[in-house]
Design an enzyme around this catalytic site. Structure first.
Site, PDB file in Angstrom:
ATOM      1  N   ILE A  65       0.883  -1.171   0.000  1.00 54.60           N
ATOM      2  CA  ILE A  65       0.000   0.000   0.000  1.00 54.60           C
ATOM      3  C   ILE A  65       0.917   1.216   0.000  1.00 54.60           C
ATOM      4  O   ILE A  65       1.928   1.236   0.710  1.00 54.60           O
ATOM      5  CB  ILE A  65      -0.980   0.020   1.197  1.00 54.60           C
ATOM      6  CG1 ILE A  65      -1.898   1.261   1.115  1.00 54.60           C
ATOM      7  CG2 ILE A  65      -0.275  -0.059   2.527  1.00 54.60           C
ATOM      8  CD1 ILE A  65      -3.099   1.205   2.045  1.00 54.60           C
ATOM      9  N   GLU A  99       3.321  -7.854   5.837  1.00 57.83           N
ATOM     10  CA  GLU A  99       4.651  -7.682   6.412  1.00 57.83           C
ATOM     11  C   GLU A  99       5.016  -6.205   6.336  1.00 57.83           C
ATOM     12  O   GLU A  99       4.719  -5.552   5.338  1.00 57.83           O
ATOM     13  CB  GLU A  99       5.718  -8.454   5.638  1.00 57.83           C
ATOM     14  CG  GLU A  99       5.692  -9.943   5.839  1.00 57.83           C
ATOM     15  CD  GLU A  99       5.015 -10.639   4.669  1.00 57.83           C
ATOM     16  OE1 GLU A  99       4.885 -10.015   3.599  1.00 57.83           O
ATOM     17  OE2 GLU A  99       4.594 -11.800   4.829  1.00 57.83           O
ATOM     18  N   TYR A 111      -1.531   0.919  10.373  1.00 56.04           N
ATOM     19  CA  TYR A 111      -2.238  -0.373  10.443  1.00 56.04           C
ATOM     20  C   TYR A 111      -2.923  -0.561  11.803  1.00 56.04           C
ATOM     21  O   TYR A 111      -4.014  -1.122  11.879  1.00 56.04           O
ATOM     22  CB  TYR A 111      -1.265  -1.531  10.201  1.00 56.04           C
ATOM     23  CG  TYR A 111      -0.710  -1.589   8.798  1.00 56.04           C
ATOM     24  CD1 TYR A 111      -1.556  -1.601   7.695  1.00 56.04           C
ATOM     25  CD2 TYR A 111       0.660  -1.644   8.560  1.00 56.04           C
ATOM     26  CE1 TYR A 111      -1.058  -1.660   6.406  1.00 56.04           C
ATOM     27  CE2 TYR A 111       1.172  -1.696   7.269  1.00 56.04           C
ATOM     28  CZ  TYR A 111       0.304  -1.700   6.201  1.00 56.04           C
ATOM     29  OH  TYR A 111       0.796  -1.751   4.926  1.00 56.04           O
TER      30      TYR A 111
HETATM   31  C1  LIG Z   1       1.250   4.040   5.258  1.00 51.69           C
HETATM   32  C2  LIG Z   1       0.612   5.032   4.252  1.00 51.69           C
HETATM   33  C3  LIG Z   1       0.031   4.234   3.094  1.00 51.69           C
HETATM   34  C4  LIG Z   1      -0.529   5.789   4.969  1.00 51.69           C
HETATM   35  O1  LIG Z   1      -1.200   6.580   3.998  1.00 51.69           O
HETATM   36  P1  LIG Z   1      -1.898   7.984   4.358  1.00 51.69           P
HETATM   37  O2  LIG Z   1      -2.753   8.357   3.212  1.00 51.69           O
HETATM   38  O3  LIG Z   1      -0.882   8.966   4.798  1.00 51.69           O
HETATM   39  O4  LIG Z   1      -2.773   7.568   5.624  1.00 51.69           O
HETATM   40  P2  LIG Z   1      -4.117   8.269   6.167  1.00 51.69           P
HETATM   41  O5  LIG Z   1      -4.003   9.741   5.959  1.00 51.69           O
HETATM   42  O6  LIG Z   1      -5.296   7.607   5.567  1.00 51.69           O
HETATM   43  O7  LIG Z   1      -4.023   7.939   7.712  1.00 51.69           O
HETATM   44  C5  LIG Z   1      -4.976   7.179   8.379  1.00 51.69           C
HETATM   45  C6  LIG Z   1      -4.549   7.088   9.843  1.00 51.69           C
HETATM   46  O8  LIG Z   1      -3.368   6.309   9.989  1.00 51.69           O
HETATM   47  C7  LIG Z   1      -2.518   6.886  10.992  1.00 51.69           C
HETATM   48  N1  LIG Z   1      -1.284   7.341  10.361  1.00 51.69           N
HETATM   49  C8  LIG Z   1      -1.078   7.574   9.039  1.00 51.69           C
HETATM   50  N2  LIG Z   1       0.222   7.986   8.831  1.00 51.69           N
HETATM   51  C9  LIG Z   1       0.792   8.003  10.058  1.00 51.69           C
HETATM   52  C10 LIG Z   1       2.099   8.355  10.520  1.00 51.69           C
HETATM   53  N3  LIG Z   1       3.046   8.765   9.669  1.00 51.69           N
HETATM   54  N4  LIG Z   1       2.362   8.282  11.838  1.00 51.69           N
HETATM   55  C11 LIG Z   1       1.407   7.881  12.713  1.00 51.69           C
HETATM   56  N5  LIG Z   1       0.148   7.544  12.334  1.00 51.69           N
HETATM   57  C12 LIG Z   1      -0.156   7.596  11.035  1.00 51.69           C
HETATM   58  C13 LIG Z   1      -3.266   8.069  11.574  1.00 51.69           C
HETATM   59  O9  LIG Z   1      -3.988   7.614  12.710  1.00 51.69           O
HETATM   60  C14 LIG Z   1      -4.225   8.434  10.458  1.00 51.69           C
HETATM   61  O10 LIG Z   1      -5.430   9.001  10.937  1.00 51.69           O
HETATM   62  P3  LIG Z   1      -5.505  10.600  11.198  1.00 51.69           P
HETATM   63  O11 LIG Z   1      -5.033  11.258   9.941  1.00 51.69           O
HETATM   64  O12 LIG Z   1      -6.941  10.811  11.489  1.00 51.69           O
HETATM   65  O13 LIG Z   1      -4.584  10.865  12.334  1.00 51.69           O
HETATM   66  C15 LIG Z   1       1.649   6.076   3.742  1.00 51.69           C
HETATM   67  O14 LIG Z   1       2.291   6.653   4.860  1.00 51.69           O
HETATM   68  C16 LIG Z   1       2.697   5.537   2.797  1.00 51.69           C
HETATM   69  O15 LIG Z   1       2.500   5.457   1.576  1.00 51.69           O
HETATM   70  N6  LIG Z   1       3.893   5.170   3.323  1.00 51.69           N
HETATM   71  C17 LIG Z   1       5.012   4.713   2.471  1.00 51.69           C
HETATM   72  C18 LIG Z   1       4.771   3.334   1.931  1.00 51.69           C
HETATM   73  C19 LIG Z   1       4.675   2.314   3.057  1.00 51.69           C
HETATM   74  O16 LIG Z   1       5.453   2.316   4.000  1.00 51.69           O
HETATM   75  N7  LIG Z   1       3.682   1.394   2.918  1.00 51.69           N
HETATM   76  C20 LIG Z   1       3.459   0.343   3.870  1.00 51.69           C
HETATM   77  C21 LIG Z   1       4.283  -0.823   3.476  1.00 51.69           C
HETATM   78  S1  LIG Z   1       4.074  -2.187   4.615  1.00 51.69           S
END
Ligand SMILES: CC(C)(COP(=O)(O)OP(=O)(O)OC[C@H]1O[C@@H](n2cnc3c(N)ncnc32)[C@H](O)[C@@H]1OP(=O)(O)O)[C@@H](O)C(=O)NCCC(=O)NCCS
Length: 141
Positions: A65, A99, A111
């Site tokens: 993701i 993972e 997550y």
């Molecule tokens: C993980 C990822 C997909 C989250 O996507 P995102 O669009 O930023 O997430 P959302 O805005 O929908 O966040 C949903 C909730 O998750 C939590 N969250 C998201 N990013 C976070 C962070 N960096 N630190 C802590 N909590 C986090 C928060 O609770 C958030 O809710 P809130 O905005 O109301 O506080 C994004 O950070 C990403 O692409 N990361 C790089 C790729 C990666 O590591 N993927 C996972 C591989 S296992």
């Protein structure tokens, strides 16, 4: 995700990961893997995120993701994962696993907001730096 989306998905992929998947990997998933389901999130015409799962034997497994770094913290990841959980439930999965790098505390926090819990460790799972993977699991019932 359609084949035409892959070019834009590769931009997200390279922005998000140290070891990005290449074009052929996405093509294989879309064309040859009957267990794979892929969603994209788009803002107007621009693809800003994607998520993939495999579903087999009542188990859903998140392959990846990712959200473009410029579009994070806006709920895109949540929408994608909610969509995949819905899909997994439709296909009668009873749980979802993934993972994640031990050092990727941002993704772990993400997550955990869905109720995923650490259920194990794969030692040295990531070949670029021998980092451990956390296995995280969400039971649907
Ligand atoms: C993980 C990822 C997909 C989250 O996507 P995102 O669009 O930023 O997430 P959302 O805005 O929908 O966040 C949903 C909730 O998750 C939590 N969250 C998201 N990013 C976070 C962070 N960096 N630190 C802590 N909590 C986090 C928060 O609770 C958030 O809710 P809130 O905005 O109301 O506080 C994004 O950070 C990403 O692409 N990361 C790089 C790729 C990666 O590591 N993927 C996972 C591989 S296992």
């Amino acid at each position: 995700m359609m084949l035409d989306d892959i070019e834009d998905v590769l931009v997200v992929e390279r922005d998000a990961f140290q070891m990005p998947w290449i074009r052929q990997a996405f093509m294989n998933e879309l064309m040859k893997n009957p267990f794979a389901y892929y969603l994209v999130a788009a803002n107007q015409e621009q693809i800003v995120g994607y998520c993939g799962i495999w579903i087999a034997l009542y188990e859903a497994h998140i392959t990846n993701i990712a959200v473009l770094s410029s579009h994070r913290h806006q709920g895109v990841g949540r929408l994608l994962l909610q969509g995949m959980i819905r899909r997994a439930l439709e296909l009668e999965a009873i749980s979802m696993t993934l993972e994640v790098r031990e050092s990727n505390t941002d993704a772990q926090s993400f997550y955990k907001t869905f109720g995923f819990k650490k259920s194990g460790v794969k030692k040295g799972y990531y070949t670029d730096n021998c980092e451990d993977a956390w296995i995280m699991r969400l039971a649907f019932s």
